[in-house]
Design a protein around this motif. Structure first.
Motif, PDB file in Angstrom:
ATOM      1  N   GLU A  16       0.724  -1.276  -0.113  1.00  0.00           N
ATOM      2  CA  GLU A  16      -0.128  -0.270   0.147  1.00  0.00           C
ATOM      3  C   GLU A  16       0.914   1.711  -0.069  1.00  0.00           C
ATOM      4  O   GLU A  16       0.795   2.249  -0.281  1.00  0.00           O
ATOM      5  CB  GLU A  16      -1.253   0.211   1.180  1.00  0.00           C
ATOM      6  CG  GLU A  16      -1.625   1.008   0.887  1.00  0.00           C
ATOM      7  CD  GLU A  16      -2.805   1.457   2.405  1.00  0.00           C
ATOM      8  OE1 GLU A  16      -3.336   2.063   2.848  1.00  0.00           O
ATOM      9  OE2 GLU A  16      -3.390  -0.104   2.985  1.00  0.00           O
ATOM     10  N   PHE A  17       2.173   1.220   1.048  1.00  0.00           N
ATOM     11  CA  PHE A  17       3.917   2.815   0.656  1.00  0.00           C
ATOM     12  C   PHE A  17       3.398   2.585  -0.602  1.00  0.00           C
ATOM     13  O   PHE A  17       3.570   3.408  -0.907  1.00  0.00           O
ATOM     14  CB  PHE A  17       3.773   2.343   1.589  1.00  0.00           C
ATOM     15  CG  PHE A  17       5.183   2.746   1.352  1.00  0.00           C
ATOM     16  CD1 PHE A  17       4.984   4.151   2.818  1.00  0.00           C
ATOM     17  CD2 PHE A  17       6.164   2.630   0.967  1.00  0.00           C
ATOM     18  CE1 PHE A  17       6.051   5.384   1.637  1.00  0.00           C
ATOM     19  CE2 PHE A  17       7.123   3.775   0.761  1.00  0.00           C
ATOM     20  CZ  PHE A  17       7.577   4.943   1.602  1.00  0.00           C
ATOM     21  N   TRP A  18       4.010   2.092  -1.675  1.00  0.00           N
ATOM     22  CA  TRP A  18       4.159   2.014  -2.795  1.00  0.00           C
ATOM     23  C   TRP A  18       3.364   2.427  -3.494  1.00  0.00           C
ATOM     24  O   TRP A  18       3.486   2.895  -4.360  1.00  0.00           O
ATOM     25  CB  TRP A  18       5.094   0.281  -3.096  1.00  0.00           C
ATOM     26  CG  TRP A  18       6.312   0.190  -2.271  1.00  0.00           C
ATOM     27  CD1 TRP A  18       6.463  -0.720  -1.528  1.00  0.00           C
ATOM     28  CD2 TRP A  18       7.636   0.865  -2.163  1.00  0.00           C
ATOM     29  NE1 TRP A  18       7.739  -0.737  -1.065  1.00  0.00           N
ATOM     30  CE2 TRP A  18       8.627   0.666  -1.547  1.00  0.00           C
ATOM     31  CE3 TRP A  18       7.538   2.248  -2.631  1.00  0.00           C
ATOM     32  CZ2 TRP A  18       9.599   1.340  -1.118  1.00  0.00           C
ATOM     33  CZ3 TRP A  18       9.622   2.660  -2.960  1.00  0.00           C
ATOM     34  CH2 TRP A  18      10.303   2.078  -1.869  1.00  0.00           C
ATOM     35  N   SER A  19       2.068   1.780  -3.284  1.00  0.00           N
ATOM     36  CA  SER A  19       1.352   2.787  -4.513  1.00  0.00           C
ATOM     37  C   SER A  19       1.092   4.012  -4.136  1.00  0.00           C
ATOM     38  O   SER A  19       0.606   4.689  -4.653  1.00  0.00           O
ATOM     39  CB  SER A  19      -0.313   1.456  -4.340  1.00  0.00           C
ATOM     40  OG  SER A  19      -0.906   1.745  -4.611  1.00  0.00           O
ATOM     41  N   ASN A  20       1.243   4.110  -2.450  1.00  0.00           N
ATOM     42  CA  ASN A  20       0.231   5.824  -2.785  1.00  0.00           C
ATOM     43  C   ASN A  20       1.615   6.676  -3.127  1.00  0.00           C
ATOM     44  O   ASN A  20       1.436   7.342  -3.314  1.00  0.00           O
ATOM     45  CB  ASN A  20       0.060   5.454  -1.008  1.00  0.00           C
ATOM     46  CG  ASN A  20      -0.970   5.518  -0.524  1.00  0.00           C
ATOM     47  OD1 ASN A  20      -2.156   4.933  -1.468  1.00  0.00           O
ATOM     48  ND2 ASN A  20      -1.366   4.902   0.526  1.00  0.00           N
ATOM     49  N   LEU A  21       2.838   6.350  -2.661  1.00  0.00           N
ATOM     50  CA  LEU A  21       3.962   6.724  -3.792  1.00  0.00           C
ATOM     51  C   LEU A  21       4.205   6.926  -4.913  1.00  0.00           C
ATOM     52  O   LEU A  21       4.401   8.175  -5.676  1.00  0.00           O
ATOM     53  CB  LEU A  21       5.594   5.811  -3.483  1.00  0.00           C
ATOM     54  CG  LEU A  21       6.427   6.692  -3.258  1.00  0.00           C
ATOM     55  CD1 LEU A  21       7.081   7.957  -2.611  1.00  0.00           C
ATOM     56  CD2 LEU A  21       8.318   5.809  -3.093  1.00  0.00           C
ATOM     57  N   SER A  39       1.823   7.078  -7.006  1.00  0.00           N
ATOM     58  CA  SER A  39       0.356   8.217  -7.535  1.00  0.00           C
ATOM     59  C   SER A  39       1.183   9.621  -6.285  1.00  0.00           C
ATOM     60  O   SER A  39       0.321  10.448  -7.036  1.00  0.00           O
ATOM     61  CB  SER A  39      -1.610   7.753  -6.120  1.00  0.00           C
ATOM     62  OG  SER A  39      -1.203   6.802  -6.471  1.00  0.00           O
ATOM     63  N   ILE A  40       1.627   9.621  -5.655  1.00  0.00           N
ATOM     64  CA  ILE A  40       1.757  11.096  -4.812  1.00  0.00           C
ATOM     65  C   ILE A  40       2.936  11.250  -6.496  1.00  0.00           C
ATOM     66  O   ILE A  40       2.880  12.986  -7.080  1.00  0.00           O
ATOM     67  CB  ILE A  40       3.239  10.768  -4.277  1.00  0.00           C
ATOM     68  CG1 ILE A  40       1.784  10.863  -2.898  1.00  0.00           C
ATOM     69  CG2 ILE A  40       3.452  12.101  -3.673  1.00  0.00           C
ATOM     70  CD1 ILE A  40       2.703  10.477  -1.615  1.00  0.00           C
ATOM     71  N   VAL A  41       3.683  10.082  -6.708  1.00  0.00           N
ATOM     72  CA  VAL A  41       4.933  10.588  -7.735  1.00  0.00           C
ATOM     73  C   VAL A  41       3.838  11.225  -8.799  1.00  0.00           C
ATOM     74  O   VAL A  41       4.737  12.266  -9.883  1.00  0.00           O
ATOM     75  CB  VAL A  41       5.829   9.446  -8.188  1.00  0.00           C
ATOM     76  CG1 VAL A  41       6.669  10.184  -9.712  1.00  0.00           C
ATOM     77  CG2 VAL A  41       7.171   9.635  -7.118  1.00  0.00           C
ATOM     78  N   TRP A  42       3.215  10.278  -9.767  1.00  0.00           N
ATOM     79  CA  TRP A  42       2.514  10.828 -10.292  1.00  0.00           C
ATOM     80  C   TRP A  42       1.679  11.954 -10.486  1.00  0.00           C
ATOM     81  O   TRP A  42       1.819  12.720 -11.439  1.00  0.00           O
ATOM     82  CB  TRP A  42       0.983   9.505 -10.812  1.00  0.00           C
ATOM     83  CG  TRP A  42       0.572   9.851 -12.185  1.00  0.00           C
ATOM     84  CD1 TRP A  42      -0.419   9.586 -12.318  1.00  0.00           C
ATOM     85  CD2 TRP A  42       1.140   9.673 -12.976  1.00  0.00           C
ATOM     86  NE1 TRP A  42      -1.060  10.506 -13.275  1.00  0.00           N
ATOM     87  CE2 TRP A  42       0.185  10.200 -14.008  1.00  0.00           C
ATOM     88  CE3 TRP A  42       2.139   8.910 -14.469  1.00  0.00           C
ATOM     89  CZ2 TRP A  42       0.193  10.093 -16.156  1.00  0.00           C
ATOM     90  CZ3 TRP A  42       2.266   9.568 -15.734  1.00  0.00           C
ATOM     91  CH2 TRP A  42       1.625   9.539 -16.270  1.00  0.00           C
ATOM     92  N   TYR A  43       1.187  12.286  -9.216  1.00  0.00           N
ATOM     93  CA  TYR A  43       1.021  13.755  -9.401  1.00  0.00           C
ATOM     94  C   TYR A  43       1.226  14.882  -9.248  1.00  0.00           C
ATOM     95  O   TYR A  43       0.935  16.176  -9.814  1.00  0.00           O
ATOM     96  CB  TYR A  43      -0.015  13.420  -7.645  1.00  0.00           C
ATOM     97  CG  TYR A  43      -0.766  15.050  -7.985  1.00  0.00           C
ATOM     98  CD1 TYR A  43      -2.150  14.942  -8.362  1.00  0.00           C
ATOM     99  CD2 TYR A  43      -0.091  15.757  -6.865  1.00  0.00           C
ATOM    100  CE1 TYR A  43      -2.263  16.415  -7.858  1.00  0.00           C
ATOM    101  CE2 TYR A  43      -1.052  17.060  -6.416  1.00  0.00           C
ATOM    102  CZ  TYR A  43      -2.448  17.182  -7.086  1.00  0.00           C
ATOM    103  OH  TYR A  43      -2.253  18.355  -6.689  1.00  0.00           O
ATOM    104  N   THR A  44       2.695  14.652  -9.113  1.00  0.00           N
ATOM    105  CA  THR A  44       4.284  15.703  -8.684  1.00  0.00           C
ATOM    106  C   THR A  44       3.722  16.334 -10.135  1.00  0.00           C
ATOM    107  O   THR A  44       4.244  17.710 -10.104  1.00  0.00           O
ATOM    108  CB  THR A  44       4.525  15.116  -7.612  1.00  0.00           C
ATOM    109  OG1 THR A  44       4.251  14.696  -6.302  1.00  0.00           O
ATOM    110  CG2 THR A  44       6.353  16.153  -7.363  1.00  0.00           C
ATOM    111  N   LEU A  45       4.280  15.178 -10.707  1.00  0.00           N
ATOM    112  CA  LEU A  45       5.354  15.210 -11.910  1.00  0.00           C
ATOM    113  C   LEU A  45       3.937  15.584 -13.001  1.00  0.00           C
ATOM    114  O   LEU A  45       4.192  16.351 -13.839  1.00  0.00           O
ATOM    115  CB  LEU A  45       5.426  13.585 -12.838  1.00  0.00           C
ATOM    116  CG  LEU A  45       6.167  13.737 -14.083  1.00  0.00           C
ATOM    117  CD1 LEU A  45       7.392  14.003 -14.147  1.00  0.00           C
ATOM    118  CD2 LEU A  45       5.884  12.165 -14.484  1.00  0.00           C
ATOM    119  N   THR A  46       2.636  15.797 -12.903  1.00  0.00           N
ATOM    120  CA  THR A  46       1.166  15.534 -13.884  1.00  0.00           C
ATOM    121  C   THR A  46       1.629  17.209 -13.253  1.00  0.00           C
ATOM    122  O   THR A  46       1.318  17.997 -14.140  1.00  0.00           O
ATOM    123  CB  THR A  46       0.266  15.047 -13.254  1.00  0.00           C
ATOM    124  OG1 THR A  46       0.142  13.816 -13.167  1.00  0.00           O
ATOM    125  CG2 THR A  46      -1.124  15.630 -13.883  1.00  0.00           C
TER     126      THR A  46
END
Length: 128
Positions: A3-8, A10-17
């Motif tokens: 779950e941690f890596w999944s959220n991480l 998502s955070i990276v993808w959101y930041t990049l976007t």
């Protein structure tokens, strides 16, 4: 742990976007500013560029940067130099020269408005 890596991710993808979107907005504002600043373009051509930016933003921005990107820096530099020259001219017109200040102080001394000590003080200030 998964779950941690999944959220991480998502955070990276959101930041990049978010970074890509903000970069695109900077490029878009730069293009609109350049279109409006360019004196060689007619009003109709400017309108066409703006309309294309509204309806086909990504494609138009890419085409504009390829076709007219080289002149963007030149137009920006010319605008900056013009603004700097206007500011320097304004400062020169407002500041006055030391000889003008000394002449003004001398006329005040001759009129009896200031004393000799005050005149010397104003003269020293103008020369410094």
């Amino acid at each position: 742990m998964p779950e941690f890596w999944s959220n991480l991710g998502s955070i990276v993808w959101y930041t990049l976007t978010l970074i890509i979107f903000i970069s695109y907005l900077f490029a878009l504002f730069s293009i609109v500013g350049d279109v409006m600043r360019d004196r060689s373009l007619s009003g109709g051509i400017k309108a066409v560029w703006i309309i294309c930016l509204i309806f086909f933003p990504f494609l138009t921005a890419l085409i504009y940067l390829i076709v007219r990107g080289g002149g963007m820096a030149e137009r920006s530099l010319a605008q900056a130099q013009q603004s700097k020259a206007a500011a320097e001219e304004y400062i020169r017109s407002v500041a006055g020269s030391p000889s003008d200040e000394i002449a003004r102080a001398k006329s005040l001394l001759d009129a009896g408005t200031i004393s000799d000590a005050e005149y010397e003080k104003l003269k020293a200030k103008a020369l410094s």
